[in-house]
Design a protein around this motif. Sequence first.
Motif, short mmCIF file in Angstrom:
data_model
loop_
_atom_site.label_atom_id
_atom_site.label_comp_id
_atom_site.label_asym_id
_atom_site.label_seq_id
_atom_site.Cartn_x
_atom_site.Cartn_y
_atom_site.Cartn_z
N VAL A 1 -103.51 29.54 -22.04
CA VAL A 1 -104.56 30.39 -22.60
C VAL A 1 -105.20 29.77 -23.84
CG1 VAL A 1 -104.05 32.70 -21.76
CG2 VAL A 1 -102.71 31.76 -23.61
N GLY B 1 -100.80 28.11 -17.66
CA GLY B 1 -99.64 27.92 -18.54
C GLY B 1 -98.66 29.08 -18.50
N ARG C 1 -95.96 32.61 -16.22
CA ARG C 1 -94.55 32.92 -16.51
C ARG C 1 -94.41 33.80 -17.74
NH1 ARG C 1 -95.40 27.66 -15.55
NH2 ARG C 1 -95.61 27.26 -17.79
N GLY D 1 -100.60 14.57 -19.77
CA GLY D 1 -101.36 13.83 -20.78
C GLY D 1 -100.44 13.21 -21.83
N ALA E 1 -102.50 21.45 -26.74
CA ALA E 1 -102.25 22.88 -26.44
C ALA E 1 -101.17 22.94 -25.37
CB ALA E 1 -103.54 23.54 -25.97
N GLY F 1 -98.08 24.18 -25.42
CA GLY F 1 -97.27 25.40 -25.27
C GLY F 1 -95.79 25.25 -25.52
N LEU G 1 -98.21 33.73 -29.67
CA LEU G 1 -98.88 34.78 -28.91
C LEU G 1 -100.10 34.20 -28.22
CD1 LEU G 1 -98.84 37.63 -31.59
CD2 LEU G 1 -97.43 37.51 -29.52
C1 LIG Z 1 -92.08 36.56 -20.66
C2 LIG Z 1 -93.19 36.34 -21.66
C3 LIG Z 1 -94.08 37.35 -21.93
C4 LIG Z 1 -95.11 37.15 -22.85
N1 LIG Z 1 -95.97 38.18 -23.10
C5 LIG Z 1 -96.94 38.01 -23.98
C6 LIG Z 1 -97.87 39.05 -24.23
O1 LIG Z 1 -97.80 40.13 -23.64
N2 LIG Z 1 -98.84 38.84 -25.12
C7 LIG Z 1 -98.95 37.66 -25.80
O2 LIG Z 1 -99.85 37.52 -26.62
N3 LIG Z 1 -98.09 36.65 -25.58
C8 LIG Z 1 -97.10 36.80 -24.69
N4 LIG Z 1 -96.25 35.77 -24.45
C9 LIG Z 1 -96.43 34.52 -25.19
C10 LIG Z 1 -97.55 33.69 -24.55
O3 LIG Z 1 -97.26 33.48 -23.18
C11 LIG Z 1 -97.69 32.36 -25.27
O4 LIG Z 1 -97.84 32.58 -26.65
C12 LIG Z 1 -98.90 31.62 -24.76
O5 LIG Z 1 -98.76 31.36 -23.38
C13 LIG Z 1 -99.08 30.30 -25.51
O6 LIG Z 1 -100.21 29.67 -25.01
P1 LIG Z 1 -100.41 28.08 -25.13
O7 LIG Z 1 -101.76 27.81 -24.56
O8 LIG Z 1 -100.09 27.64 -26.48
O9 LIG Z 1 -99.30 27.45 -24.20
P2 LIG Z 1 -98.89 27.66 -22.65
O10 LIG Z 1 -99.40 28.94 -22.11
O11 LIG Z 1 -97.45 27.41 -22.60
O12 LIG Z 1 -99.69 26.51 -21.93
C14 LIG Z 1 -99.42 25.16 -22.13
C15 LIG Z 1 -99.89 24.36 -20.94
O13 LIG Z 1 -99.82 22.97 -21.24
C16 LIG Z 1 -99.34 22.27 -20.12
N5 LIG Z 1 -98.78 21.00 -20.62
C17 LIG Z 1 -97.72 20.84 -21.42
N6 LIG Z 1 -97.57 19.53 -21.74
C18 LIG Z 1 -98.57 18.86 -21.12
C19 LIG Z 1 -98.97 17.50 -21.07
N7 LIG Z 1 -98.33 16.54 -21.75
N8 LIG Z 1 -100.06 17.17 -20.34
C20 LIG Z 1 -100.76 18.12 -19.67
N9 LIG Z 1 -100.43 19.44 -19.68
C21 LIG Z 1 -99.36 19.79 -20.41
C22 LIG Z 1 -98.32 23.21 -19.51
O14 LIG Z 1 -98.10 22.88 -18.16
C23 LIG Z 1 -99.02 24.55 -19.69
O15 LIG Z 1 -99.84 24.85 -18.60
C24 LIG Z 1 -95.22 35.91 -23.52
C25 LIG Z 1 -94.34 34.88 -23.24
C26 LIG Z 1 -93.32 35.08 -22.32
C27 LIG Z 1 -92.39 33.95 -22.00
#
Ligand SMILES: Cc1cc2nc3c(=O)[nH]c(=O)nc-3n(C[C@H](O)[C@H](O)[C@H](O)COP(=O)(O)OP(=O)(O)OC[C@H]3O[C@@H](n4cnc5c(N)ncnc54)[C@H](O)[C@@H]3O)c2cc1C
Length: 582
Positions: free
Chosen positions: A102, A128, A133, A205, A233, A235, A420
């Motif tokens: 996200v 992600g 998940r 990446g 980003a 995660g 979040l």
């Molecule tokens: C069970 C659960 C419930 C949740 N509920 C909520 C909620 O209700 N509300 C809320 O705000 N937050 C919630 N969260 C937290 C939220 O999911 C995370 O804060 C959010 O997904 C973080 O976003 P992000 O983009 O930083 O990382 P992520 O969503 O983890 O995305 C990272 C992406 O990067 C990719 N990636 C990683 N390394 C590489 C690489 N080297 N090269 C290419 N791609 C790569 C991964 O495959 C992934 O697709 C929840 C989390 C969990 C586990």
Amino acid sequence: MVAEATMLAFNGLVKPWSVKDSCSSGCNAAPTKVPLSVEFRGLRKESFALFKTCGIQSSSSVSLVKRQRQIRDGKSQLRVQASASGGTQTFDYDVIIIGAGVGGHGAALHAVEKGLKTAIIEGDIVGGTCVNRGCVPSKALLAVSGRMRELQDEHHLKALGIQVDAAKFDRAAVAAHADNLATKIRGNLTNSMKGLGVDILIGVGTILAPHKVKYGKIGYPDRIVTGKNIIIATGSVPFVPPGIEIDGKSVFTSDHALKLEWIPDWLAIVGSGYIGLEFSDVYTALGAEVTFIEALDGLMPGFDPEIGKLAQRVLVNPRKIDWHTGVLAKKITPAKDGKPVIIELVDTKTKEPKEVLEVDAALIATGRAPFTKGLGLENVKVETQRGFVPVDERMRVLDKQGNTISGLFCIGDANGKMMLAHAASAQGISVVEQITDNDNVLNHLSVPAACFTHPEISMVGLTEPQARKKAEEEGFKVSIAKTSFKANTKALAENEGEGLAKLIYRPDTGEILGVHILGLHAADLIHEASNAIAMGTSIKDIKFAVHAHPTLSEVLDELFKSAKVDEPSSVSRSVNREPVPV
Ligand SMILES: Cc1cc2nc3c(=O)[nH]c(=O)nc-3n(C[C@H](O)[C@H](O)[C@H](O)COP(=O)(O)OP(=O)(O)OC[C@H]3O[C@@H](n4cnc5c(N)ncnc54)[C@H](O)[C@@H]3O)c2cc1C
Ligand SMILES: NC(=O)c1ccc[n+]([C@@H]2O[C@H](COP(=O)([O-])OP(=O)(O)OC[C@H]3O[C@@H](n4cnc5c(N)ncnc54)[C@H](O)[C@@H]3O)[C@@H](O)[C@H]2O)c1
């Protein structure tokens, strides 16, 4: 430097149509012709775009950001918006985002909106954690648990005059609902990026050097792309403390729990944070008994203590939940050969053995670890801190010496500022604002959070202990105001009067320091407070805002009205001075 040109194509002819100058420095550069190839009726046409912006040269890289087919004067036309990055150094992209969660998605959409040529690299599946998940499937399960709870609550239904036969559920169908929702939202995310012209590059990446990223899939040759700006980003993944063995069946993380492959009779949940609490809501509604194991002295230690206590009274005590606090799950052995899951507990402080539990299953909800392995951070001299990428308040990545690195940013869970989904996305938007010359610092104290239990819990800003500590350090007074859902007509009409809203504020200025809510639709109600904090709106002014009756939003209306602020409102003063004729 970014500029935009709009092209119009008439029956195969593609010609420059108008020039939009987006140079922020207001230069008077002569228009520059930049070669551009566009696709029209399936054929590639060579044309040129006109840019009237300093720094754009005929060698600049040009990308299409928007195509729109139109019918004008009965003729088919193609309207094309192109953007170009100029300057002395050329890059494949203005922005490369590593990770299509996200955070990455939010950054990508904002980047194309700003006319930046954008690519996003994804090593697994788009969406992600949140979409696949996390937030999305968990909220689908919570939607089911909410309904099951209501349908099983005879007392509640009777009070409303409703009679329902015993509610039942189909476990596989509930699991499918969560999975289908994730698939649907993943499709929406992918299409929104494709539709706007974001290049989705599949592969893991790795940063090779500043502005240079390699990506590739196993079995395929690696590719290298360059970007004026790179946004990490990537995660996070579930954090599993040492000594805990995950088998994905009897000892599992949220990744497995969301699949709802079975419902154990007795589930131990290690950790009583967001994940632990939300899953306790799901699993107890579906018939499991839960035992919380929490390392700190009380359950839900992350919440404002008063809200935590209320949450225990409303969300824990009346349910089939017991708990062990002040203990660490030191060792967990999965079920094997007819033996149950074995959990060895030790005292958190003394590390002395305490108890051994035997349960059907254990969900490990002990936080999340940043996913930064293999990212090549060493190639840009960045040292992670417990795996997190160090950043400043503008999400600029810091090297070992604490210096920023040209064009390198990190957003979302990987920087650990606020784990979040919406915080990740807001950080991405903030970064894009900065690279398009609008300084922007996200106020994390204005970012709301919510726990989607039944009823919900939400919060923004400081907890009471945090506010009191800050007040002591900075020398100001803190006041508290509270309102109950029991006095709210809408909540009572729904027979959902259990709930509290709490305001933490400065009585001298009317500044909102924090708001915490437990009650029906608390997750939606918090936004009035979070927007007020983001906009710097004082209680002195917000208490004059009008709320529709009867709505739950009146809980916050009452809350702001009940606060005692020293100075009068600027709104009331201006209203008194200049009455508006009706
Ligand atoms: C069970 C659960 C419930 C949740 N509920 C909520 C909620 O209700 N509300 C809320 O705000 N937050 C919630 N969260 C937290 C939220 O999911 C995370 O804060 C959010 O997904 C973080 O976003 P992000 O983009 O930083 O990382 P992520 O969503 O983890 O995305 C990272 C992406 O990067 C990719 N990636 C990683 N390394 C590489 C690489 N080297 N090269 C290419 N791609 C790569 C991964 O495959 C992934 O697709 C929840 C989390 C969990 C586990
Ligand atoms: N609704 C939401 O917004 C939502 C929902 C789920 C997850 N999330 C995000 O996901 C992240 C992870 O959630 P989480 O609940 O796993 O983490 P958390 O940090 O919220 O809670 C983890 C809990 O586990 C305890 N703990 C840690 N190690 C332990 C051990 N060995 N034994 C016993 N207890 C232990 C901690 O004291 C803490 O209370 C959070 O940062 C949250 O922001 C958000």
